[in-house]
Structure formats: C-alpha cells, structure tokens
Design a protein around this motif. Sequence first.
Motif, short mmCIF file in Angstrom:
data_model
loop_
_atom_site.label_atom_id
_atom_site.label_comp_id
_atom_site.label_asym_id
_atom_site.label_seq_id
_atom_site.Cartn_x
_atom_site.Cartn_y
_atom_site.Cartn_z
N THR A 329 0.91 -1.07 -0.11
CA THR A 329 0.04 -0.06 0.01
C THR A 329 0.83 1.20 -0.11
O THR A 329 1.99 1.26 0.63
CB THR A 329 -0.96 0.09 1.17
OG1 THR A 329 -0.01 -0.01 2.46
CG2 THR A 329 -1.88 -1.16 1.29
N ASP A 334 -7.01 3.61 0.70
CA ASP A 334 -8.13 3.53 1.27
C ASP A 334 -9.16 3.10 0.28
O ASP A 334 -8.80 2.84 -1.12
CB ASP A 334 -8.72 4.96 2.07
CG ASP A 334 -8.47 6.26 1.15
OD1 ASP A 334 -8.18 5.94 -0.17
OD2 ASP A 334 -8.59 6.94 1.68
N GLN A 335 -10.42 3.40 0.41
CA GLN A 335 -11.53 3.14 -0.68
C GLN A 335 -11.34 3.87 -1.90
O GLN A 335 -11.74 3.45 -2.96
CB GLN A 335 -12.81 3.38 0.19
CG GLN A 335 -13.33 2.59 1.03
CD GLN A 335 -13.71 1.28 0.48
OE1 GLN A 335 -14.56 1.25 -0.66
NE2 GLN A 335 -13.53 0.10 1.19
N GLU A 336 -10.57 4.95 -1.83
CA GLU A 336 -10.40 5.88 -3.18
C GLU A 336 -9.19 5.52 -3.91
O GLU A 336 -8.90 5.85 -4.89
CB GLU A 336 -10.11 7.50 -2.65
CG GLU A 336 -11.31 7.78 -1.85
CD GLU A 336 -12.68 7.97 -2.41
OE1 GLU A 336 -12.63 8.27 -3.61
OE2 GLU A 336 -13.72 7.54 -1.88
N TYR A 364 -2.76 0.68 -4.22
CA TYR A 364 -2.55 -0.61 -3.76
C TYR A 364 -1.67 -1.08 -5.09
O TYR A 364 -1.87 -0.90 -6.24
CB TYR A 364 -3.73 -1.48 -3.86
CG TYR A 364 -4.51 -1.24 -2.58
CD1 TYR A 364 -3.95 -1.77 -1.12
CD2 TYR A 364 -5.73 -0.52 -2.67
CE1 TYR A 364 -4.83 -1.37 -0.16
CE2 TYR A 364 -6.55 -0.41 -1.55
CZ TYR A 364 -6.13 -0.67 -0.30
OH TYR A 364 -6.75 -0.36 0.88
N GLU A 400 -13.47 -5.58 -2.20
CA GLU A 400 -13.92 -4.99 -1.16
C GLU A 400 -12.97 -3.67 -0.50
O GLU A 400 -13.52 -3.14 0.16
CB GLU A 400 -14.22 -6.11 0.08
CG GLU A 400 -15.37 -7.03 -0.05
CD GLU A 400 -14.64 -8.08 -1.13
OE1 GLU A 400 -13.78 -8.95 -0.64
OE2 GLU A 400 -15.22 -8.36 -1.97
N LYS A 401 -11.94 -3.70 -1.07
CA LYS A 401 -11.09 -2.69 -0.41
C LYS A 401 -11.10 -1.47 -0.95
O LYS A 401 -10.94 -0.25 -0.58
CB LYS A 401 -9.57 -3.22 -0.60
CG LYS A 401 -9.19 -4.49 0.38
CD LYS A 401 -7.63 -4.44 0.47
CE LYS A 401 -7.19 -5.45 1.36
NZ LYS A 401 -6.28 -6.48 0.84
N VAL A 402 -11.67 -1.48 -2.49
CA VAL A 402 -11.73 -0.23 -3.05
C VAL A 402 -13.13 0.17 -3.66
O VAL A 402 -13.58 -1.02 -3.98
CB VAL A 402 -10.54 -0.22 -4.22
CG1 VAL A 402 -9.32 -0.07 -3.82
CG2 VAL A 402 -10.90 -1.19 -5.09
N LYS A 403 -13.61 1.41 -3.64
CA LYS A 403 -14.77 1.74 -4.44
C LYS A 403 -14.53 1.82 -6.01
O LYS A 403 -15.50 1.41 -6.80
CB LYS A 403 -15.19 3.06 -3.62
CG LYS A 403 -16.82 3.23 -3.80
CD LYS A 403 -16.94 4.42 -2.70
CE LYS A 403 -16.30 5.54 -3.17
NZ LYS A 403 -16.20 6.93 -2.16
N LEU A 404 -13.52 2.40 -6.22
CA LEU A 404 -13.40 2.62 -7.51
C LEU A 404 -13.27 1.35 -8.57
O LEU A 404 -13.59 1.45 -9.64
CB LEU A 404 -11.85 3.39 -7.66
CG LEU A 404 -12.08 4.87 -7.45
CD1 LEU A 404 -10.87 5.23 -7.44
CD2 LEU A 404 -12.78 5.74 -8.59
N LYS A 405 -12.67 0.44 -8.08
CA LYS A 405 -12.24 -0.82 -8.82
C LYS A 405 -11.67 -0.43 -10.27
O LYS A 405 -12.11 -0.91 -11.32
CB LYS A 405 -13.82 -1.61 -9.29
CG LYS A 405 -14.15 -2.15 -7.83
CD LYS A 405 -15.19 -3.13 -8.23
CE LYS A 405 -15.88 -3.71 -6.75
NZ LYS A 405 -17.35 -4.17 -7.22
N TRP A 427 -14.57 -4.76 -12.92
CA TRP A 427 -13.33 -3.74 -12.92
C TRP A 427 -13.40 -2.98 -14.23
O TRP A 427 -13.49 -3.27 -15.10
CB TRP A 427 -12.16 -4.47 -12.69
CG TRP A 427 -12.02 -4.94 -11.26
CD1 TRP A 427 -12.73 -6.21 -10.71
CD2 TRP A 427 -11.40 -4.77 -10.15
NE1 TRP A 427 -12.70 -6.08 -9.41
CE2 TRP A 427 -11.44 -5.33 -8.90
CE3 TRP A 427 -10.54 -3.34 -10.01
CZ2 TRP A 427 -11.05 -5.15 -7.61
CZ3 TRP A 427 -9.79 -3.36 -8.72
CH2 TRP A 427 -10.02 -4.16 -7.62
#
Lengths: 454, 293
Positions: A329, A334-336, A364, A400-405, A427
């Motif tokens: 990381t 984060d999610q973004e 990531y 699950e870790k990211v919103k954007l995919k 994705w």
Amino acid sequence: MPVKASDIQKLLPEGGKKNCKECGLATCFAFAMKLANTGIALEKCPYLVPESKAELEEMLMAPIKQVVLGQGSRQVVLGEEEVIYRHQKTFLHPPAFAIQLTDEEGETVWAEKIAKVSWQFERLAKVSRIDLVVLRSSSSSGDKYLELVKWVMAATDAGLILAASDAETLLAAYEVSKSRDPLVCVTAENVEAVAPRLDPNAAVCARATSLESLPGLVEKLKDAGLERLVIDPGSLKLLDLVRDQTLIRRAALQHKFRAFGYPTAFFAVDATPDLSLQVLLAAAAVAKYAGIIVVEDISEDLFQVLATLRQDIYTDPRVPPTVESKVYTFNNADQEAVVLVTTDFALTYYAVAGEAENSKQPAYLLCQDTGGLCILAAWSTGKLVPETIAEMVNKEGMAEKVKLKQLIIPGLVARIKGDLEEELPDWEITVGPKEAKDLPGFLHELKKRREGAA
Amino acid sequence: MLEKFLDKYPGMIREFSFGANGNQVMLGGQNALPFHDFEGASGKPMFALEITDSKPADWAGALREIYADVEASPVAWAQKCATVYGADAVFLNLDSMEKDLSAAEIASGVKEVAGAISVPLIVHGLGDKEKDEAVLPQVAAACSGLGLLIGPVLKENYQAIAEAALEHGHSIIAQVPMDVNLAKDLNIKLGKFFPLERVVIDSLTSALGYGLEYSYSTTERIRLSAVVHDDKTLQTPLIARVGREVWKTKEALQNPQKGILWESVTALNLLLAGDDIIILRHPESLKLVRSLL
Ligand code: SF4
C-alpha cells in the motif's frame, strides 16, 4: 579451479582401490568425490599414509584463505573466493569498506569520521555499513598515535587496522589494542622488527610497494609463523589496480600460487587526495577483487554509491532478486485508491514502488509471484496474464478494499486488456505507462479525469 | 617471476572507425581484456554526450538547466557537447519521431547536426521497430558519406536499416536484450551482408542499483567470448547508454551530485566489463571518469 575427484582418488589407499567402506562410503572414489566438495573430513579414512595425507591437505586447501576480522556483530569475513568472473559463480564475501583516521587530524575530525561508522544504509532488505577503521600514524609521535588508538577503541566496536611505519609505535599500538584483534599493517621496512613480536595468530596485512615484491614480504611473514594474512600489492593507479588484483586472483586460483592465496587490500586513500576519485577507484576495486578498500573520508552520497555497487556485484548471478509477492500500500491507500499490478522482480518492483510513492496518490500495488521476472518475460511465460491477475485480485479481496475498482496494468502488456476485462467484469481495466517514471504523471491525469467526470 | 601468470589471448576486436573525413575516430584493435595493458592492447574508451532533436521534456531538471541555452537547437547543443565539454562524439536521439514530423524533415535535421560538429555523430531512433524502419534508412540516405553510427538495429528490423547504412557508408548499432547468444545471433545474421567491421553491439544497459550486475556480466561475457574464446561474431566494439538509465533513477533525480557519481560509477564499471563507447548525459560525469583514465 576445483580439485578433481580422480586426482584425489590416486592418493587414497591402494591407489584408491581399497574400497573397505570404513569411511562410511561405498568406495574410495565416493569418498574422493565428497572430499572434492569439502563435504567430509580427511580423517574418516583410517588408512591414509602420512605423505598422502599431507599432499591431500595441500590439495584441498581453499586456494584463497579465509580471514575473519573484527568481532561480534562487526565481524567481517574475507577470502575463499573461487572464481574470476561473476557469471561463473557468486562472488562470496563482499569487500569490507574502511575509513582512515590519522593521529594528526585531532578529536573533532575523529569524531566526525567515527560517527560515519555507525551509518546503516538499507537496500533490498540488506544493511550496509562502513566495516573497518584504519588508524594511520602520520605524525612522528608515538604518543599521539597511541592516543588515537585508545580514543577509537572507546568510540567504536568496529574492527581496527593499524598502520604505522615506525616499528615501536606499531607494536605499542598492537599491545594496547590486542583484545580487539586488529589487522596489523607490515611493510618491507618494518617486517624484521615487527613480525617476530606479534602473536602467531595475529592478523597481518602485508603492504608491499609492488606486486613483484609482495611474495617476498608474504614469505617473511609466513616464516615468522603468521598465517592470518591480507595482502596489498600497493597499487596506486587504476591500471595497476586491475593488473595487480587480477594477477593475484588468477595466480591463486589457476596456478595455486600460495603467496597470493589471501584476501587483498586496496588503499584508495594513498592513490589520490581527491575524495570523488578515491570513490571511483574504490568502485573499480569492488568489481576487481579487492577484499578491503580504504578511503580517507566519505559522504553519505558517496557511501550509498559504493554500498549499492557492492550489493550489485556480489549478488548471485543465477538467481534474480525478488520481493515478497503480496499487496503493498502507498500513501495511505483507502477506498479511493487505484490498484496497480507489477511483478516480484525486485528491480521492477522498486522502480514501480518508488514512483507510486512519488505520485502522492493512494494506491495498492499487486505484486505478482513470477519467480523474479520482468514484465515482458513474466507475460510471455504465462506468469503475468489475465488469469493470474484475476486470481490475485480475487484472492486478496480487492473488490472489498476499493470503491473505484480501477485496475491499472503495465503499459508493456497493454494487449491483455481485453481478456482481463472478461476475467474481471466488475473492474475498469486501464493501461498504464510503459515506464515506471511516467507513473506519477499518469496517475495525476487519471485523477483529473475522474474529478472532471464527477 | 610474474610472467608465468600472464595470459595470451587468441581473439582480437575488429578495427572500427566512424565519422566523416577529418573527424574520424578509431576504436577496436584490442587483443587483451579491458584494462589488461600488461597483456596486450586493451583499447581506449570513447565518451559521447547525449542530446535530443526535440525538447527534452522528460529529462532530469539538473540536466535541463545545464543545456537550457541550447536545448531548442540540436545544432547548438551538439556543438556545446563537442567544443565546451570535449565529448569524443555526440549521441543524437531522434525523439522527434514521436511527433508528427516527416522522415525527410527528421533526416535533414540530422544532416545539419552532423555538418555542424567536428566529432562523429551517433544517431539513435526510438527502438520502435516500425518507426525506426521508416525513418532511419532516410537518415542514412540524407547523410550519405558522413560516416554516422546509426542504431538501434533490432532482430526485427535489421535488414532495411542495415542495407541503407551499407549503401551510404554508415556503421550500425546492433541492439539485443542483455544476452550473449542473442548478440551472437544478430551479428551472424548481419554478417551475411554487412561487414562486421562496421557493427557495434548494444546489449542494453542498466544503472547502478537497477540491474547493473546484469549489464556488467553480459558485457563481460561478450568480451570474454571475443578475446579469450576467439568468437569472431562478437569481435566488435560495445556501446552502453549509461546516461539515459542513470538519469531516471530516483537517486539521480533527487540529488544531481549523487547522479553524477551514479553515472560515473556505472560508466566505470561497464568500462571494466568491456564497453568501449559510453554514452553519458552529464558533462561532469564525463570529466570525472576521464580524469581517472
Ligand atoms: S576408508 Fe579409506 S580406504 Fe576405505 S573405502 Fe574409505 S577411502 Fe577407501
């Protein structure tokens, strides 16, 4: 050159045909093979005649002797090298770097230099340090030199090298620092006075003024019963350095010339007062076989250059350097965050990781297990393909870790985009830059576009 | 006493020269390993400074400052490298190929540079198979007789570029990805119609800390094959693009002083391994390495 088992066999009982099995092996030849790989003690064969035993001992002796300097965590192992070219087999013991203090410099300079001995430079999960300290007498005062020796002993636990031309000064320093097992520099001028008064197990550096005069000096030390030797042919120029170090290595390995069968030293400090040039010469000495490399002083930048080079040259040429295959990381991902993909080849990983960090954007980084291949090699051998990437994305639960995919693949494998979209339908697959250095700009653009769209 | 440790080598690197009348340089002729002057002729390295024919937007800031006064004009830039910094040759990158410039325009730009300097010119495409194949032959034709060293010639496009180079009297850089055997293969293919006296091998370079050991060993092995094992197909000079690789490392970008050392040490070690032509970007590195030789 390795010893041949057939040559060893000839010296075993009954010309190596006794085959009595008492050594625990089926035949004399099997025993000979073990000996050739230094995998068994000569004593296991009870029937060796003393002459053959002596001959075998000589034959099996490492062509370049091992010498250990320094103590505890500061221990340095030198010697035992087996090849001339690094592609043949890993160069074994990296050279020790030494910094020189002189008795005329005084305490302020000493303190500055000794502080550098505790530097730790980490790269590819390995720590590099300045390993040894040379104590040089440049004044004519024995007291001043002793003062330096005592001061340094109190200030650092690094291994010591004593260099004083006056025999009495040198011996006094040796007595004072004996508990630290120093390497004592001996020259043609002081060898008669010094050698007989050293302990037989003292470590000695034979400092000659030419390659031609080195064997004579070594013989004198050996005659005095000294065996823990480091040898210095006194090279002062680049061409001499290459010649002297090459011939020493070659004579020891290919000609079994015993006087050269020791680790070597190179005093860059004596070659030029210019520190940058000292470091360049030191860099040549790293590639060209030196065991101990002495500079007058060094900056953090210069040390990093040398330490990196030492690591490069002394890596195993057959195994690519790798990092752990996992999700890394950056910038508080984060999610973004976006998701990047690369391989576990250390050089590829570090280039990408460095730029991911430079970009200041949360990310990531999926580091795929490819056994240490670069992007294109990994792709062409099926180790960085849509299936393996999708598998890792799913296994690590990236969805699950990211919103954007948003998954960014290396530009060099742009061609897998379509297939990867099929593997990972949820994705958005984006083709990233071909070179790591373009990553920050690319991520920045991507973010701008996202914000523009929102 | 030491004579018994000396080796004699069967192989010799081909004599190689490039440049136009009056500014030719000679390379090759070595019959010993690098820096082994004690065993024969070990050769004299040559240093080129790199320039580009379009704005060096992706070059390190420290380099752009040095060349700020000339970066808009390849001619002025090349002249500065040759006369102010004393480069033995200029290495011109045809970055303009990335733009919408016609091959003819690019080629005439090259001709202008070649005519403006008193040292030989090395001209380098993008390493893109199609684009290079379209542009480099035109460069060769436009600069007919100027004795350029043109590259890269890859196993995918060697035919067209090498033929043009042959016709117009240029030399070529055979480029392969870090492998002795690939270098050998390409030279065998080239040797069928192109004189190996006019070929230089580029086995790709990596910088200190970024894979230098691979370039070091590849270079060393190519030179060993040529000199020790007398492999005729590898008896050509070797070229290393040091500057380009070094000046994208974070060490060089963060600290130009460190960059100079990084570039110098990379160059020196590749010289020890066997490279003959070293391409640098920072004039200080050129000065530093030269002062040692
Ligand atoms: S003990 Fe000695 S003689 Fe017997 S088999 Fe082993 S090597 Fe041969």
